[in-house]
Design a protein around this motif. Sequence first.
Motif, short mmCIF file in Angstrom:
data_model
loop_
_atom_site.label_atom_id
_atom_site.label_comp_id
_atom_site.label_asym_id
_atom_site.label_seq_id
_atom_site.Cartn_x
_atom_site.Cartn_y
_atom_site.Cartn_z
N ASN A 26 7.19 6.80 5.58
CA ASN A 26 6.04 6.31 4.84
C ASN A 26 5.73 7.26 3.68
N TRP A 35 3.72 8.49 0.36
CA TRP A 35 2.49 8.42 -0.40
C TRP A 35 2.65 9.28 -1.66
N PHE A 74 5.50 2.48 -1.81
CA PHE A 74 4.68 3.66 -1.53
C PHE A 74 3.22 3.30 -1.68
N ALA A 119 -3.67 11.70 3.15
CA ALA A 119 -2.50 10.83 3.27
C ALA A 119 -1.83 11.00 4.63
N ALA A 172 1.18 9.11 6.37
CA ALA A 172 2.23 9.53 5.45
C ALA A 172 3.16 10.53 6.14
N LEU A 209 5.52 12.98 1.08
CA LEU A 209 4.47 13.14 0.09
C LEU A 209 5.08 13.51 -1.25
#
Length: 246
Positions: free
Chosen positions: A2, A4, A31, A80, A85, A88
């Motif tokens: 995931n 972010w 994203f 996040a 997240a 990053l």
Amino acid sequence: MNLWVVVPAHQEEARLGETLRALAAQRDRDFTLLVVDNASTDGTAAVAREFAKRAPFTVEVIDEPEKGVGSAVDTGFRYAITQGATLLARTDGDCLPRPGWTGAARDALLRRPGLVCGRITARRDEHGPLGRVAFMALVALAALFGRLRPRHARRHGYRAPYRMHAGNNMAVTAELYLAVGGMPRRPSPTDRLFLNAVRRHTDRITRCRAMVVENSTRRLRAYGLRGTARWYLDQGSGTHGTDDPR
């Protein structure tokens, strides 16, 4: 995984829209975008919220009242992570990530989880050719200064050699971010402090030339050549505030 993208922004009403459009033009748009409005008194947050209505990805906007880019980045990254997240990436509210930026960041982190440092170049709309050359020369000088600086030598417990790290073009795993204690909230330059914290923890630091951000050169206009050199050579901001410009 995931991803972010976190964008700290202070007083960026006039420039943030271009950054957001550059993110909307990414080839990899899988994203979530998080804009951290850092004690702005202009319409920075309003620009981000208006963009969110038509963005091709999820956009969140949060406030960080403690002024300072380190505070904004740390708050954004930690938020996040609480939202799930695992990867990053960060750029700033006056920068233009090129279309392959998010894809290159994701690929680099998946190949070698850790910290990824991208490549910066000067924006073409803020200075003429001489200004852009001066900016890039200062960046190159600062990188050389950092590598030669005795306090950055590996004998001081670092696991990786020093390479200049532009905070406005970085990506990191959530696991590593938390392991090193996050981005220092103060004092500036927080990016260098963060890089050295990572260097003490791991050698998993990757340079990714495909991860390109066009960097604002407005510090040249605000500080002048000498003042900008002081900043990039880690000699402080002189009579200027450390948050102006950001």
